[in-house]
Scaffold this active site. Structure first.
Site, short mmCIF file in Angstrom:
data_model
loop_
_atom_site.label_atom_id
_atom_site.label_comp_id
_atom_site.label_asym_id
_atom_site.label_seq_id
_atom_site.Cartn_x
_atom_site.Cartn_y
_atom_site.Cartn_z
N GLY A 174 2.70 2.37 10.82
CA GLY A 174 3.66 3.47 10.67
C GLY A 174 4.36 3.85 11.97
O GLY A 174 4.97 4.90 12.06
N ASN A 183 0.86 -1.18 0.00
CA ASN A 183 0.00 0.00 0.00
C ASN A 183 0.90 1.23 0.00
O ASN A 183 1.51 1.56 1.01
CB ASN A 183 -0.89 -0.02 1.25
N GLU A 242 -5.24 -4.96 10.60
CA GLU A 242 -4.19 -3.94 10.77
C GLU A 242 -4.46 -3.17 12.05
O GLU A 242 -5.26 -2.21 12.04
CB GLU A 242 -4.21 -2.95 9.60
N GLY A 288 2.97 -0.84 4.24
CA GLY A 288 3.05 0.55 3.81
C GLY A 288 4.50 0.96 3.58
O GLY A 288 5.08 0.72 2.52
N HIS A 321 -9.54 1.07 5.02
CA HIS A 321 -8.22 1.21 5.64
C HIS A 321 -8.35 2.14 6.85
O HIS A 321 -9.14 3.09 6.82
CB HIS A 321 -7.21 1.79 4.63
N SER A 328 3.56 -2.04 10.41
CA SER A 328 5.01 -2.07 10.62
C SER A 328 5.66 -3.40 10.23
O SER A 328 6.59 -3.86 10.89
CB SER A 328 5.35 -1.70 12.07
N LYS A 358 0.09 4.26 -0.21
CA LYS A 358 -0.54 5.45 0.37
C LYS A 358 -0.34 6.64 -0.59
O LYS A 358 -0.42 6.45 -1.80
CB LYS A 358 0.00 5.69 1.78
N GLU A 362 -6.65 4.51 7.91
CA GLU A 362 -6.48 5.94 7.65
C GLU A 362 -7.75 6.55 7.05
O GLU A 362 -8.07 7.71 7.32
CB GLU A 362 -5.25 6.16 6.74
#
Ligand code: 13P
Length: 264
Positions: A176, A11, A170, A234, A98, A213, A13, A100
């Site tokens: 992150g 991903n 996730e 990510g 997701h 991560s 992003k 986010e």
């Protein structure tokens, strides 16, 4: 023990426009060969979908997907893109829900359901993401939150349609942050999700990926757990060389039938 089909999902992003996506693909392709037992999924920004899917067209093991879509095929929704539009430029997958999107853009369980339903109907695979925040984990509500998120989709999607769905666990606190769930913690939640699917009569084997991560160092250990069918990555997917290395290392992880685990 037969080999598992693993999924390695990148991903990106809000990184890599069309030019950078083309360059990335060129480098990545030179570093990896197709392997029967693994699929490589790429989620670039919407504007890079066309460039990336074209650059990867020689690779049957690679598929491209959108990071977000609207559930309507067209209309007055300024700033949105629809499923037919992303399909036209090569998307075969869509990320849905997701964290986010949920946290930063207020996406609700109900919208996640609409998008999932629309994706299935259009013939693209939704990769539906679930996961708890740090506060939810620390107050012992991880399972409750994950089951609520999964439950919304379970209620709306019938058993047969689940052949076209993939899931990702996730944990928000692991995204992150450099803190990943331990392989056992992740495996335990994957088990909870799998059991819930079974309880609701979903008998097909829906792939459940872990994300948060994941990097070159921890991917091998995570994938020794038979409950983890792949990874959604990510930061560590942004560099083609690093991503190729992560894919190779993850592919070498072996599950031992005895219940012991091994890295080969
Ligand atoms: P990181 O791998 O950067 O933690 O991001 C995980 C993620 O959100 C993938 O969708």
């Amino acid at each position: 023990m037969s080999a598992r089909a693993l999924i390695f999902a990148a991903n990106w992003k809000m990184n890599h426009g069309p030019g950078a996506a083309r360059e990335y693909a060129q480098k990545f392709l030179a570093l990896t060969a197709p392997a029967v037992d693994r699929s490589l999924w790429f989620f670039p920004p919407a504007v890079s979908l066309g460039a990336l899917s074209k650059s990867l067209r020689t690779r049957p093991d690679a598929s491209v997907g959108a990071q977000n879509v609207h559930w309507e095929p067209k209309g007055a929704f300024t700033g949105e893109v629809s499923i037919p539009m992303v399909m036209e430029v090569g998307a075969r997958l869509v990320l849905v829900g997701h964290s986010e999107r949920r946290q930063l853009f207020g996406e609700t369980d109900e919208q996640v359901v609409r998008k999932t339903r629309a994706a299935i109907k259009a013939g693209v695979t939704p990769l539906v993401c679930v996961g708890e925040t740090l506060t939810e984990r620390e107050s012992g509500r991880t399972e409750q939150v994950v089951l609520r998120q999964i439950g919304a989709v379970l209620q709306a999607i019938d058993g047969a349609a689940w052949t076209k769905v993939a899931l990702a666990y996730e944990p928000v606190w692991a995204i992150g942050t450099g803190k990943n769930a331990t392989p056992d913690d992740a495996a335990q939640i994957h088990e909870v999700i799998r059991m819930e699917l079974g309880r609701k009569g979903v008998s097909v084997r829906v792939p459940i990926l872990y994300g948060g991560s994941v990097n070159q160092e921890n991917v091998g250990l995570l994938l020794t757990r038979p409950q983890i069918d792949g990874v959604l990555v990510g930061g560590a997917s942004l560099d083609p060389k690093g991503w190729a290395d992560l894919v190779e290392r993850g592919s070498r992880a072996k599950v031992r039938p005895s219940g012991g685990y091994d890295l080969v």
